[in-house]
Design a protein around this motif. Structure first.
Motif, PDB file in Angstrom:
ATOM      1  N   ILE A  84       0.661  -1.182   0.087  1.00  0.00           N
ATOM      2  CA  ILE A  84       0.176   0.073   0.020  1.00  0.00           C
ATOM      3  C   ILE A  84       0.535   1.407   0.163  1.00  0.00           C
ATOM      4  O   ILE A  84       0.463   1.927  -0.769  1.00  0.00           O
ATOM      5  CB  ILE A  84      -1.131  -0.157   1.190  1.00  0.00           C
ATOM      6  CG1 ILE A  84      -1.912  -0.681   0.642  1.00  0.00           C
ATOM      7  CG2 ILE A  84      -1.636   1.259   1.068  1.00  0.00           C
ATOM      8  CD1 ILE A  84      -3.023  -1.096   1.964  1.00  0.00           C
ATOM      9  N   ALA A  90       6.552  -0.909  -6.366  1.00  0.00           N
ATOM     10  CA  ALA A  90       6.761   0.226  -6.135  1.00  0.00           C
ATOM     11  C   ALA A  90       5.609   1.544  -7.721  1.00  0.00           C
ATOM     12  O   ALA A  90       5.024   2.100  -7.011  1.00  0.00           O
ATOM     13  CB  ALA A  90       7.805   1.687  -6.064  1.00  0.00           C
ATOM     14  N   SER A  92       3.589  -0.641  -8.752  1.00  0.00           N
ATOM     15  CA  SER A  92       1.648  -0.438  -9.289  1.00  0.00           C
ATOM     16  C   SER A  92       1.097   0.074  -8.017  1.00  0.00           C
ATOM     17  O   SER A  92       0.976   1.379  -7.360  1.00  0.00           O
ATOM     18  CB  SER A  92       2.177  -2.129  -8.068  1.00  0.00           C
ATOM     19  OG  SER A  92       1.909  -1.999  -6.743  1.00  0.00           O
ATOM     20  N   ILE A  93      -0.192  -0.273  -9.068  1.00  0.00           N
ATOM     21  CA  ILE A  93      -0.966   0.181  -8.962  1.00  0.00           C
ATOM     22  C   ILE A  93      -1.596  -0.438  -7.524  1.00  0.00           C
ATOM     23  O   ILE A  93      -2.501  -1.252  -8.009  1.00  0.00           O
ATOM     24  CB  ILE A  93      -2.152   0.902  -9.616  1.00  0.00           C
ATOM     25  CG1 ILE A  93      -1.373   2.006 -10.364  1.00  0.00           C
ATOM     26  CG2 ILE A  93      -3.458   1.607  -9.420  1.00  0.00           C
ATOM     27  CD1 ILE A  93      -2.299   2.385 -11.939  1.00  0.00           C
ATOM     28  N   VAL A  94      -2.363   0.300  -6.179  1.00  0.00           N
ATOM     29  CA  VAL A  94      -2.801  -1.150  -5.542  1.00  0.00           C
ATOM     30  C   VAL A  94      -4.848   0.001  -5.076  1.00  0.00           C
ATOM     31  O   VAL A  94      -4.039   0.749  -4.876  1.00  0.00           O
ATOM     32  CB  VAL A  94      -2.333  -0.451  -3.949  1.00  0.00           C
ATOM     33  CG1 VAL A  94      -3.095  -1.345  -3.460  1.00  0.00           C
ATOM     34  CG2 VAL A  94      -0.902  -1.282  -4.628  1.00  0.00           C
ATOM     35  N   MET A  95      -5.075  -0.372  -4.992  1.00  0.00           N
ATOM     36  CA  MET A  95      -6.976   0.159  -5.497  1.00  0.00           C
ATOM     37  C   MET A  95      -7.508  -1.088  -3.709  1.00  0.00           C
ATOM     38  O   MET A  95      -7.442  -2.134  -3.816  1.00  0.00           O
ATOM     39  CB  MET A  95      -7.681  -0.464  -6.170  1.00  0.00           C
ATOM     40  CG  MET A  95      -9.393   0.284  -5.837  1.00  0.00           C
ATOM     41  SD  MET A  95      -9.882   1.186  -7.670  1.00  0.00           S
ATOM     42  CE  MET A  95     -10.829  -1.205  -7.945  1.00  0.00           C
ATOM     43  N   ILE A  96      -7.663  -0.125  -2.310  1.00  0.00           N
ATOM     44  CA  ILE A  96      -8.443  -1.150  -1.428  1.00  0.00           C
ATOM     45  C   ILE A  96      -9.944  -0.659  -1.543  1.00  0.00           C
ATOM     46  O   ILE A  96     -10.075   0.102  -2.114  1.00  0.00           O
ATOM     47  CB  ILE A  96      -7.436  -0.754  -0.331  1.00  0.00           C
ATOM     48  CG1 ILE A  96      -6.385  -0.877   0.207  1.00  0.00           C
ATOM     49  CG2 ILE A  96      -8.017  -0.951   0.721  1.00  0.00           C
ATOM     50  CD1 ILE A  96      -5.051  -0.032   1.075  1.00  0.00           C
ATOM     51  N   HIS A 110      -1.513   7.444   3.479  1.00  0.00           N
ATOM     52  CA  HIS A 110      -2.275   8.036   2.142  1.00  0.00           C
ATOM     53  C   HIS A 110      -1.909   7.563   1.236  1.00  0.00           C
ATOM     54  O   HIS A 110      -1.940   6.539   0.647  1.00  0.00           O
ATOM     55  CB  HIS A 110      -0.208   8.877   1.634  1.00  0.00           C
ATOM     56  CG  HIS A 110      -0.868   9.728   0.721  1.00  0.00           C
ATOM     57  ND1 HIS A 110      -1.066  11.086   0.760  1.00  0.00           N
ATOM     58  CD2 HIS A 110       0.047   9.466  -0.872  1.00  0.00           C
ATOM     59  CE1 HIS A 110      -1.143  11.465  -0.513  1.00  0.00           C
ATOM     60  NE2 HIS A 110      -1.019  10.511  -1.662  1.00  0.00           N
ATOM     61  N   PHE A 111      -3.557   7.796   0.269  1.00  0.00           N
ATOM     62  CA  PHE A 111      -4.236   7.669  -0.385  1.00  0.00           C
ATOM     63  C   PHE A 111      -3.683   9.004  -1.554  1.00  0.00           C
ATOM     64  O   PHE A 111      -4.323   9.916  -1.041  1.00  0.00           O
ATOM     65  CB  PHE A 111      -5.145   7.352  -0.324  1.00  0.00           C
ATOM     66  CG  PHE A 111      -4.722   5.790   0.495  1.00  0.00           C
ATOM     67  CD1 PHE A 111      -5.839   5.903   1.532  1.00  0.00           C
ATOM     68  CD2 PHE A 111      -5.411   4.557  -0.517  1.00  0.00           C
ATOM     69  CE1 PHE A 111      -5.957   4.564   2.218  1.00  0.00           C
ATOM     70  CE2 PHE A 111      -5.336   3.537   0.432  1.00  0.00           C
ATOM     71  CZ  PHE A 111      -5.586   3.339   1.340  1.00  0.00           C
TER      72      PHE A 111
END
Lengths: 595, 106
Positions: A84, A90, A92-96, A110-111
């Motif tokens: 995250i 680093a 990559s895109i992380v979606m939560i 931080h998002f």
């Protein structure tokens, strides 16, 4: 992720446990290497973050004790935290994904972007229903009508799962019933069933107990009485911490984004997932406490829900009090309709018969007339129930050996519905009730209800048998509808004497079919009103012919506001001079030229 | 890459777009609003915050040139977060999300 708990795994091991992969696909060494070297092509989705038991860990800095190395073994939570925060992979895109309340716990992470799914728009609800029932056109239309014409249900359906559950429940009800046209689902039953399934299926932690639901119902009621729809954590002081947790996870409550109350205090607003949900829970509480809320404070929906909940308990005395508490003027919706809806939800026919006799002034005016304005198809369910109650009452009276004259004032003889939005489903429901043997209604008016020919077709059965007066004023009836009605006028048991088709879209062809009917010996029409249609001289000619027939009994004719010229007038005058013609009153104002 | 089973076909058929907005939808009590107005607000979203196409979620915003690396997607229970993210993943993998993006992997 919860299954792995504190196990130490490498990133590759963790990725291989993804629910998207199956036993045939695996991330091997070379694929993993590719992933690491091309991390900008990777999208990682962590779904249901709020359900993770490791949220606090991930939100903290505890992962820093482990090196930022993709080959390293470390607790799952640490891996997630690093993903995250972009400390590994680093690019990559992380979606939560998370529920609102839980997502605020992560304010230390931080998002880059925040996005909220707010649900279906009204148009999207219609789209969804269309797709759900794509195999069954008829069911689709019934459900579409039922939900979209009911502002509460349409709004409730903004949550996709609830929309799905409603479709599913209605599908079940329609399959159980005989026809796919009639959906006799009580709103309170619908809510009861849908909510049960919603709470059961969406509650991953613990299902709120009956006790908790009672406390929630009490809160809902309290807030409703204060006309409040938002509340804060302090309002939940009667709940224990576990109860609050189970409620948050249940999907019954929703919370807004945090905001600053004072300089040092950040808080947030809570509300129920939907307004009608708060109303349903409040109704549950009022019934439990045998309390009748003031109808000036709460909406009529609450009274309806209460009636529905009461129907399971058969509390006639309390139900009686509830009906009496409905005020004589309540905003835009008529007291009569609300009472009818409550009676429908309560479902008890014997009780309904008792009530209409007792409160007869509410249910009909002094001359046996029943009038409703601004109805929708769904309202017709209640109107239908009311009509059936009157019929049942008539049947009962007929069966009695002695007749008391006072009862006569309760007989409803005329039904008028104006300024409504009805389709075939609503009209058919009402006609079904009107066609019942003991229904005494002989005068029917449907004005400005957006009726089309299909609706006129539903009425033809009544025209050919029971009705003495029919008014279809300001509708959208064309020649096809008129043809169908004309046929009905020729039935041997037809009793219709007054026909008013004012302001429709009737042309000469329609008049021709009417003229045919008028010449039949069975037809008893004495008053014919065709004001403001699209009739021209040709139509008038055929009418004039009919008027001269000995079978024709028309005494009053209104052709005002059509497109009749001198030629038409001439043929009419000729007809009037004939001895067979019985017309005594003729209205032809607003002609194209003088006569 | 493994493709999800038959259920994905059903998902495609029944998938209906949702209203999505940037930031959180405010929870307000409009005291003057009548019941009708309150009911209608559930199905509405502020046009300025509205996300018109799903790919917008992944694109850089006007004030920053770099793409967002961490995205938080919230929504009420049952609003469709899981289904939505599954669809995002499939679209990403099938290269349907963007016209210009290079080939994806999970």
């Amino acid at each position: 992720m919860n299954l792995l708990r504190d196990d130490r795994v490498t990133l590759r091991e963790l990725l291989n446990r993804s629910s998207v992969l199956n036993e045939h696909s695996n991330i091997d060494e070379s694929l993993f290497e590719y992933i690491v070297n091309h991390s900008e092509e990777v999208l990682i989705v962590m779904d249901g973050f709020d359900e993770s038991s490791q949220q606090d860990y991930i939100a903290s800095d505890l992962d820093e004790q482990y090196p930022n190395n993709v080959q390293e073994q470390m607790p799952v939570a640490a891996l997630c935290a690093k993903l995250i925060k972009g400390r590994i992979l680093a690019g990559s895109i992380v979606m939560i994904t998370s529920r609102p309340d839980e997502s605020d716990r992560m304010n230390r992470i931080h998002f880059d972007r925040f996005v909220e799914i707010t649900g279906f728009s009204e148009q999207q609800v219609k789209e969804y229903i269309g797709k759900y029932f794509q195999e069954n056109e008829s069911m689709k239309n019934t459900v579409l009508d039922h939900i979209t014409r009911n502002e509460e249900l349409l709004s409730f359906a903004h949550i996709p799962v609830l929309c799905f559950l409603m479709c599913s429940y209605m599908e079940y009800m329609l399959k159980e019933s005989v026809s796919t046209d009639a959906l006799s689902a009580k709103t309170s039953d619908l809510y009861f069933e849908v909510l049960n399934r919603f709470v059961l299926e969406h509650n991953k932690k613990a299902i709120p107990s009956e006790v908790t639901l009672d406390k929630l119902s009490e809160l809902a009621a309290q807030l409703l009485l204060e006309k409040r729809f938002l509340f804060v954590e302090e309002d939940m002081k009667k709940f224990s911490l576990e109860e609050v947790e189970s409620l948050r996870a249940s999907g019954l409550l929703h919370c807004g984004p945090p905001f600053r109350k004072f300089f040092s205090e950040v808080t947030k607003h809570f509300c129920f997932t939907h307004l009608t949900l708060q109303e349903y829970l409040a109704a549950r509480w009022f019934v439990k406490k045998k309390e009748i809320p003031s109808t000036h404070t709460v909406s009529s929906m609450v009274m309806q829900f209460m009636s529905g909940i009461l129907s399971k308990e058969k509390e006639n005395v309390f139900m009686n009090k509830l009906l009496e508490a409905l005020p004589s003027s309540n905003g835009s919706k008529d007291i009569r309709l609300i009472s009818a809806k409550c009676l429908t939800e309560y479902e008890d026919k014997e009780f309904a018969k008792f009530i209409i006799k007792k409160q007869h002034r509410r249910y009909s005016d002094g001359q046996g007339g029943l009038q409703f304005d601004m109805l929708t198809d769904v309202d017709c369910i209640a109107v239908s129930f009311l009509l059936d109650t009157f019929s049942a009452s008539n049947e009962e009276e007929a069966g009695k050996k002695h007749q008391t004259f006072a009862e006569e004032t309760f007989i409803v003889k005329s039904l008028r519905i104006k300024f409504s939005k009805l389709t075939q489903s609503g009209v058919r429901r009402i006609c079904n009730s009107l066609e019942k043997d003991f229904c005494a209604v002989t005068e029917l008016e449907l004005s400005s209800c957006l009726l089309n020919d299909e609706c006129a077709d539903c009425i033809k059965g009544l025209v050919s048998s029971k009705l003495t007066e029919l008014i279809l004023n300001g509708e959208q009836i064309t020649d096809a509808g008129v043809a169908s009605l004309s046929k009905a006028l020729q039935s041997s048991i037809c009793q219709l004497t007054s026909l008013n088709l004012n302001s429709n879209q009737i042309t000469d062809a329609g008049v021709v079919s009417l003229s045919q009917a008028l010449q039949s010996s069975a037809c008893q029409v004495t008053s014919l009103n065709l004001w403001a249609n699209e009739i021209t001289d040709a139509g008038v000619v055929s009418l004039s012919q009919a008027l001269q027939s000995s079978a024709c009994q028309v005494t009053s004719l209104n052709l005002r506001g059509n497109q009749i010229s001198d030629a038409g007038v001439v043929s009419l005058s000729q007809a009037l001079q004939s001895s067979a013609c019985q017309v005594t009153s003729l209205d032809l104002s607003v002609l194209k030229s003088d006569h | 890459m493994a493709s999800p089973t038959i259920s994905s076909l059903r998902t495609d058929e029944i998938f209906t777009h949702l209203l999505i907005q940037r930031g959180r939808k405010p929870v307000v009590d409009n005291h003057d609003a009548g019941r009708k107005e309150r009911l209608r607000q559930y199905g509405e979203v502020n046009e300025t915050h509205r996300v018109k196409h799903c790919q917008e979620i992944f694109l850089p915003s006007t004030d920053r040139n770099d793409i967002p690396k961490s995205i938080l997607l919230t929504g009420k229970a049952g609003i469709g977060k899981t289904l939505f993210s599954q669809k995002m993943m499939r679209d990403w993998a099938d290269d349907k999300l963007f016209q210009a993006q290079t080939n994806p992997r999970f």
